[in-house]
Design a protein around this motif. Structure first.
Motif, mmCIF file in Angstrom:
data_model
loop_
_atom_site.group_PDB
_atom_site.id
_atom_site.type_symbol
_atom_site.label_atom_id
_atom_site.label_comp_id
_atom_site.label_asym_id
_atom_site.label_seq_id
_atom_site.Cartn_x
_atom_site.Cartn_y
_atom_site.Cartn_z
ATOM 1 N N GLN A 87 -61.602 13.852 46.020
ATOM 2 C CA GLN A 87 -60.409 14.488 46.650
ATOM 3 C C GLN A 87 -59.158 14.647 45.879
ATOM 4 O O GLN A 87 -58.393 15.467 45.611
ATOM 5 C CB GLN A 87 -60.135 13.983 47.987
ATOM 6 C CG GLN A 87 -59.136 14.498 48.806
ATOM 7 C CD GLN A 87 -58.775 13.844 50.030
ATOM 8 O OE1 GLN A 87 -59.293 12.878 50.626
ATOM 9 N NE2 GLN A 87 -58.199 14.844 50.996
ATOM 10 N N GLY A 88 -58.714 13.030 45.261
ATOM 11 C CA GLY A 88 -57.835 13.138 44.479
ATOM 12 C C GLY A 88 -57.690 13.829 43.189
ATOM 13 O O GLY A 88 -56.810 14.723 42.897
ATOM 14 N N PHE A 89 -58.962 13.845 42.554
ATOM 15 C CA PHE A 89 -59.031 14.798 41.374
ATOM 16 C C PHE A 89 -58.834 16.147 41.613
ATOM 17 O O PHE A 89 -58.262 16.852 41.026
ATOM 18 C CB PHE A 89 -60.707 14.564 40.727
ATOM 19 C CG PHE A 89 -60.856 15.479 39.767
ATOM 20 C CD1 PHE A 89 -60.611 15.014 38.420
ATOM 21 C CD2 PHE A 89 -61.364 16.628 39.845
ATOM 22 C CE1 PHE A 89 -60.887 15.636 37.343
ATOM 23 C CE2 PHE A 89 -61.749 17.423 38.642
ATOM 24 C CZ PHE A 89 -61.320 16.994 37.353
ATOM 25 N N ASN A 90 -59.535 16.923 43.056
ATOM 26 C CA ASN A 90 -59.176 18.213 43.202
ATOM 27 C C ASN A 90 -57.904 18.620 43.592
ATOM 28 O O ASN A 90 -57.531 19.739 43.324
ATOM 29 C CB ASN A 90 -60.445 18.434 44.366
ATOM 30 C CG ASN A 90 -60.225 19.971 44.737
ATOM 31 O OD1 ASN A 90 -60.751 20.750 44.067
ATOM 32 N ND2 ASN A 90 -59.711 20.184 46.060
ATOM 33 N N ILE A 91 -57.139 17.660 44.453
ATOM 34 C CA ILE A 91 -55.643 17.993 44.759
ATOM 35 C C ILE A 91 -55.013 18.103 43.416
ATOM 36 O O ILE A 91 -54.099 18.985 43.434
ATOM 37 C CB ILE A 91 -55.246 17.045 45.876
ATOM 38 C CG1 ILE A 91 -54.019 17.794 46.457
ATOM 39 C CG2 ILE A 91 -54.648 15.849 45.158
ATOM 40 C CD1 ILE A 91 -54.509 19.019 47.215
ATOM 41 N N ALA A 92 -55.307 17.190 42.425
ATOM 42 C CA ALA A 92 -54.502 17.378 41.299
ATOM 43 C C ALA A 92 -54.868 18.712 40.509
ATOM 44 O O ALA A 92 -53.946 19.317 39.841
ATOM 45 C CB ALA A 92 -54.628 15.994 40.377
ATOM 46 N N ARG A 93 -56.077 19.045 40.456
ATOM 47 C CA ARG A 93 -56.520 20.155 39.720
ATOM 48 C C ARG A 93 -55.821 21.368 40.510
ATOM 49 O O ARG A 93 -55.261 22.349 39.876
ATOM 50 C CB ARG A 93 -58.060 20.349 40.041
ATOM 51 C CG ARG A 93 -58.663 21.678 39.392
ATOM 52 C CD ARG A 93 -60.353 21.832 39.739
ATOM 53 N NE ARG A 93 -60.245 22.012 41.280
ATOM 54 C CZ ARG A 93 -60.268 23.102 41.794
ATOM 55 N NH1 ARG A 93 -59.935 24.211 40.883
ATOM 56 N NH2 ARG A 93 -60.828 23.394 42.879
ATOM 57 N N GLU A 94 -55.849 21.461 41.911
ATOM 58 C CA GLU A 94 -54.934 22.605 42.602
ATOM 59 C C GLU A 94 -53.591 22.557 42.789
ATOM 60 O O GLU A 94 -52.933 23.348 42.825
ATOM 61 C CB GLU A 94 -55.780 22.660 44.022
ATOM 62 C CG GLU A 94 -57.151 22.859 44.107
ATOM 63 C CD GLU A 94 -57.406 24.664 44.121
ATOM 64 O OE1 GLU A 94 -56.715 25.223 43.422
ATOM 65 O OE2 GLU A 94 -58.256 24.825 44.957
ATOM 66 N N GLN A 98 -46.925 20.156 42.749
ATOM 67 C CA GLN A 98 -46.338 19.803 44.016
ATOM 68 C C GLN A 98 -46.277 18.672 44.160
ATOM 69 O O GLN A 98 -45.480 17.850 44.672
ATOM 70 C CB GLN A 98 -47.227 20.518 44.950
ATOM 71 C CG GLN A 98 -46.924 20.528 46.673
ATOM 72 C CD GLN A 98 -47.787 21.210 47.662
ATOM 73 O OE1 GLN A 98 -48.998 20.950 47.377
ATOM 74 N NE2 GLN A 98 -47.336 21.684 48.737
ATOM 75 N N ILE A 99 -47.757 17.741 44.079
ATOM 76 C CA ILE A 99 -47.542 16.290 44.318
ATOM 77 C C ILE A 99 -46.663 15.527 43.649
ATOM 78 O O ILE A 99 -46.329 14.324 44.032
ATOM 79 C CB ILE A 99 -49.181 15.841 44.541
ATOM 80 C CG1 ILE A 99 -49.854 16.043 43.258
ATOM 81 C CG2 ILE A 99 -49.739 16.685 45.735
ATOM 82 C CD1 ILE A 99 -51.249 15.513 43.230
ATOM 83 N N ASP A 100 -46.891 15.895 42.288
ATOM 84 C CA ASP A 100 -45.950 15.192 41.332
ATOM 85 C C ASP A 100 -44.408 15.224 41.591
ATOM 86 O O ASP A 100 -43.507 14.232 41.705
ATOM 87 C CB ASP A 100 -46.365 15.495 39.795
ATOM 88 C CG ASP A 100 -45.476 14.831 38.739
ATOM 89 O OD1 ASP A 100 -45.751 13.921 38.322
ATOM 90 O OD2 ASP A 100 -44.266 15.574 38.497
ATOM 91 N N LEU A 101 -43.959 16.331 42.058
ATOM 92 C CA LEU A 101 -42.767 16.576 42.379
ATOM 93 C C LEU A 101 -42.178 15.779 43.855
ATOM 94 O O LEU A 101 -41.218 15.178 43.850
ATOM 95 C CB LEU A 101 -42.570 18.005 42.891
ATOM 96 C CG LEU A 101 -40.909 18.372 43.223
ATOM 97 C CD1 LEU A 101 -40.092 18.162 41.859
ATOM 98 C CD2 LEU A 101 -40.837 19.736 43.744
ATOM 99 N N TRP A 102 -43.363 15.948 44.647
ATOM 100 C CA TRP A 102 -43.443 14.861 45.861
ATOM 101 C C TRP A 102 -43.168 13.424 45.402
ATOM 102 O O TRP A 102 -42.300 12.768 46.172
ATOM 103 C CB TRP A 102 -44.594 15.268 46.786
ATOM 104 C CG TRP A 102 -44.375 14.237 48.082
ATOM 105 C CD1 TRP A 102 -43.953 14.321 49.102
ATOM 106 C CD2 TRP A 102 -45.169 12.845 47.930
ATOM 107 N NE1 TRP A 102 -44.279 13.342 50.161
ATOM 108 C CE2 TRP A 102 -45.071 12.352 49.507
ATOM 109 C CE3 TRP A 102 -46.051 12.136 47.214
ATOM 110 C CZ2 TRP A 102 -45.586 11.137 49.564
ATOM 111 C CZ3 TRP A 102 -46.671 11.030 47.430
ATOM 112 C CH2 TRP A 102 -46.355 10.384 48.560
ATOM 113 N N ARG A 103 -43.924 13.027 44.492
ATOM 114 C CA ARG A 103 -43.975 11.528 44.207
ATOM 115 C C ARG A 103 -42.421 11.260 43.557
ATOM 116 O O ARG A 103 -41.847 10.092 43.824
ATOM 117 C CB ARG A 103 -45.172 11.261 43.247
ATOM 118 C CG ARG A 103 -45.150 10.007 42.650
ATOM 119 C CD ARG A 103 -46.343 9.485 41.789
ATOM 120 N NE ARG A 103 -46.228 8.236 41.277
ATOM 121 C CZ ARG A 103 -45.545 7.926 40.234
ATOM 122 N NH1 ARG A 103 -44.607 8.899 39.509
ATOM 123 N NH2 ARG A 103 -45.433 6.717 39.576
#
Length: 833
Positions: A87-94, A98-103
């Motif tokens: 799941q983590g791999f896939n959300i990074a793929r997609e 977005q998630i890097d900016l959130w972090r």
């Protein structure tokens, strides 16, 4: 080592080189587009299911990610740990950007990538990090949460490693801005809290400023308190010296990231300088609008008993509302292991599923607007600025010194200050005062939505109910249905117990105003298999007004809930199609009630009378094609509401009384119109007739208000965050959707908010982008929507494939059975240990 497909570079631009910089940016975008199109250029030579095999040594056994034709990922592995890794791999793929900016935003690392313009926001974010015992915190979300986090983050980091190796491309946003994604630590997710649905400190401050500059009585125009309540200034409180920008750091911490060329390229500018240049009017209106958004943005849900459905099976529906974002604020995913089989939607940056079903139960939620924040102010020791008075003694201010890395210059050293209640957000050296926030979301166990890891595997009502004990943030009304035919609604969340004040105004931090405990979950609303055959919530006040606790007083209007209740009560043969239709329902109860309250005979001006007749003949649906819906919305929000307020408040008070769409509380003003015509007071009736007549004529004087369909005014505002940095010719690459006309309004079940006071138009800025209707027991009949698409990659076919269907209030199937998943898979990724 293989080079990445995209190479990051510096975006430092001098004014003399701006043309060259623009050409470089255009070249980068063109390269991004070309790489994104390659899979489609080669498609004719590929098998019908594109299959990619990658190595992931962290897995214990192989994991598979199947992407269906709508873009929903179905992830399967033998163990939960491997599923969460995938799941983590896939959300990074997609969604890596977005998630890097959130972090980065959450940890206070924006300046590292984007330069000194973001130092102030980084400082604010660091103030609001969770800084408690991390070993203890990992156990707050269930027995398996720590392992889920570790493996989810490992999956993200593995994808970042593949980028570094050149095995997969760097997302185009990183290339355009010239930086690289950072690796994650599981504790990052536990520390970041400022993205949650916080409430109600903005409203506290607006109310205090009304007292400071006008009177408390005016606040009754701003917001209707429920249950009925009269607040007063707490003992020892005075707001005469309340700073205009007291919430500057809080607002920066809880706001998203906004990009502009000026912010990225002008190192001399800082958010602090910009904030200092704001006028008083802008400050108070901004806070009032934030308070309005906290109260109004919500969601709908319901569960219907088998006795009221055509199939004899329960139906569960849930459509949480968010600000429209690109990519979507939620991500749909199916997680299947030997011990779980759950599907639905969750936050992109945490593991698990928070809304959906698991083959035994279905679950969803709406916001329950408990008051979870307070602003405290303190006397500072005149001879020692690092001490404040608490319980009659001078207490030292706690401090933490941190270094913020800044792109293009030396690190910025900042000192963060804290009182016993929480982060210090303002120092008033002139008046020797400190201001600090106490927020429930900074307590242990308050990572938004993470506790869904515990309930997503429940198989019965009592297992689900027990798991909700860990769910504290956001405070939500959870709806439930299961294959045994049970339905339920249970509220869960952190609700502070305030013994000696109501939480509606800032209070002294001297120890007299404390949160004594958290209200037990059993004190919060609960329904289980009610005789009426349904449960529902839509952010309305849904508890007894006789409860002896200050839960909260600022709720969304009950219009959506009343419409849902009307429809659910009216039929005993509910179906999936009917629940989908109810989610798309555009009947406006405020329009219905306002038009009904005005006696036609009282309106003597022939033009105004005809305009009112037109509104009476209108079906009161805010449908996309309706010109009357457009006229009503313009007349009510831009003419009649502000005009009524102008008779009761000075013009200088208007910024304090702003909500997203207009001025004054809608329910309060509707009551005033009805009361005027129900009154024997001839003067009051004549005044209201004059206001209605004049505003009808003024609105009609602009012919576009009469002839424009509502959908043309109410187009969806969906804009990729990088758009301000892009040459106009390339806007369509990141924003390919055109003319997404929306029906509904903030008061219809089909909730789509405009925010005229922010945008100066009636475009929709928030509403329902995720919807689901679950057929409990026949799971493959379930339907969902996630707009504008699943992917955050503009070159992906799933970036905007759902935008037009969403605008038309359509839905897509949520495949659950292996056969349907296999039949509809268009892409497959195999991760091999």
């Amino acid at each position: 080592m293989k080079q990445p497909i995209f190479k990051g570079g510096s975006r430092r631009v001098s004014q003399t080189a701006s043309g060259t910089a623009s050409h470089r940016r255009v070249a980068k975008i063109a390269a991004s587009m070309l790489v994104g199109l390659l899979p489609f250029m080669l498609k004719a030579d590929e098998p019908s299911v594109k299959t990619t095999e990658l190595t992931a040594a962290q897995l214990s056994k192989p994991a598979t990610i199947q992407i269906d034709k709508y873009g929903i990922a179905h992830i399967s592995a033998s163990s939960d740990d491997d599923v969460y890794f995938a799941q983590g791999f896939n959300i990074a793929r997609e969604r890596l950007w977005q998630i890097d900016l959130w972090r980065r935003k959450g940890l206070g690392l924006l300046s590292q990538a984007f330069g000194p313009a973001f130092i102030e926001q980084d400082k604010a974010s660091r103030l609001f990090l969770f800084r408690g015992d991390m070993d203890h915190e990992r156990w707050q979300y269930g027995y398996h949460a720590a392992s889920a986090l570790e493996h989810f983050v490992a999956g993200i980091n593995h994808y970042i490693d593949l980028i570094s190796e050149g095995s997969v491309p760097l997302p185009s946003e990183f290339t355009l801005l010239g930086y690289q994604p950072l690796k994650w630590h599981a504790d990052d997710i536990l520390k970041i809290r400022s993205h949650g649905l916080s409430r109600n400190v903005n409203s506290e401050v607006t109310r205090a400023k009304l007292i400071r500059d006008f009177s408390l009585e005016l606040d009754a125009l701003r917001v209707k308190l429920e249950p009925q309540h009269t607040t007063s200034v707490p003992k020892g409180a005075s707001y005469d010296t309340l700073p205009n920008d007291v919430l500057k750091l809080y607002t920066l911490a809880t706001s998203g990231v906004r990009f502009s060329d000026e912010q990225i390229e002008a190192a001399s500018k800082t958010l602090a300088n910009i904030q200092q240049g704001k006028s008083l009017l802008q400050q108070v209106e901004s806070e009032a609008l934030a308070a309005s958004a906290q109260r109004q943005l919500g969601s709908n849900n319901w569960a219907i008993s088998p006795s009221k459905t055509a199939t004899g099976r329960p139906i569960l529906a849930s459509d949480p509302h968010r600000v429209n974002t690109v990519p979507s604020g939620r991500y749909a995913v199916h997680l299947k292991s030997d011990t779980m089989n759950v599907i639905g939607a969750g936050e992109p940056y945490i593991p698990g599923v928070s809304l959906g079903h698991n083959g035994h139960i279905a679950f969803g939620f709406t916001v329950f607007s408990a008051d979870q924040e307070d602003l405290y102010f303190y006397d500072v020791n005149p001879s020692d600025g690092q001490a404040y008075k608490y319980h009659h003694y001078w207490q030292p201010v706690d401090t933490i010194t941190e270094s913020i890395p800044v792109k293009g210059q030396a690190d910025e050293v900042v000192t963060l200050e804290f009182t016993v209640h929480g982060p210090v957000i303002y120092r008033d050296d002139t008046n020797k005062k400190l201001y600090a926030i106490r927020a429930a979301w900074l307590e242990p166990g308050m990572v938004p939505y993470l506790a869904s890891l515990e309930y997503q595997k429940a198989q019965s009502w009592w297992e689900y109910r027990f798991a909700l004990s860990a769910f504290k943030n956001p405070s939500e009304n959870h709806v439930y249905a299961d294959t045994r035919g049970n339905i339920a609604l249970k509220t869960a969340g952190y609700v502070p117990y305030r013994d000696n004040w109501d939480g509606l105004l800032p209070v002294p931090g001297n120890g007299e105003y404390e949160w004594f405990w958290r209200l037990p979950i059993d004190f919060l609303p609960y329904q289980h298999n009610p005789s009426k055959g349904w449960v529902a919530s839509a952010n309305e006040m849904n508890f007894s007004s006789s409860m002896p606790f200050h839960i909260g007083y600022e709720w969304a209007g009950d219009y959506r809930y009343r419409r849902i209740a009307e429809v659910l009560e009216s039929s005993n043969d509910h179906s999936i199609a009917k629940s989908l239709a109810l989610q798309a329902d555009t009947l406006s109860l405020p329009a219905k009630e306002l038009v009904a309250a005005i006696p036609l005979a009282k309106i003597t001006n022939p033009i105004a009378q005809q305009l009112l007749i037109n509104l009476q003949l209108w079906d009161k649906h805010m449908s996309r094609s309706s010109t009357q819906a457009n006229f009503f919305s313009k007349w009510w929000h831009r003419y009649l509401r502000p005009t009524i307020v102008s008779t009761l408040a000075p013009n200088e008070a208007f910024p304090y009384l702003a909500d997203l769409s207009s001025f004054g509380d809608q329910a309060v003003l509707l009551d005033m119109v009805a009361a005027a015509f129900n009154s024997d007071n001839v003067t009051a009736q004549e005044q209201m007739v004059s206001l209605i007549t004049n505003t009808l004529l003024a609105c009609a004087s602009d012919s576009a208000n009469l002839t424009t369909p509502w959908g043309q005014s109410h187009t969806a505002r969906l804009v990729h965050p990088l758009t301000p940095l892009l040459p106009e010719a390339y806007h369509s690459y990141f924003n390919p959707w055109q003319d997404l006309q929306r029906g509904g309004s903030m008061d219809t079940v089909n909730a789509n908010w405009h925010a005229y006071n922010l945008t100066k138009d009636f475009s929709t800025v928030a509403g329902t982008t995720w919807r689901m209707v679950i057929d409990v027991g026949q799971w493959d009949n379930s339907r969902v929507m996630n707009a504008p698409g699943q992917s955050g990659d503009p070159s992906s076919p799933f970036y905007q494939n759902l935008a037009q269907q969403w605008a038309a209030d359509e839905s897509i199937p949520l495949f659950y059975s292996s056969k349907l998943i296999n039949d509809n898979t268009v892409e497959q990724i195999k991760l091999m240990p």
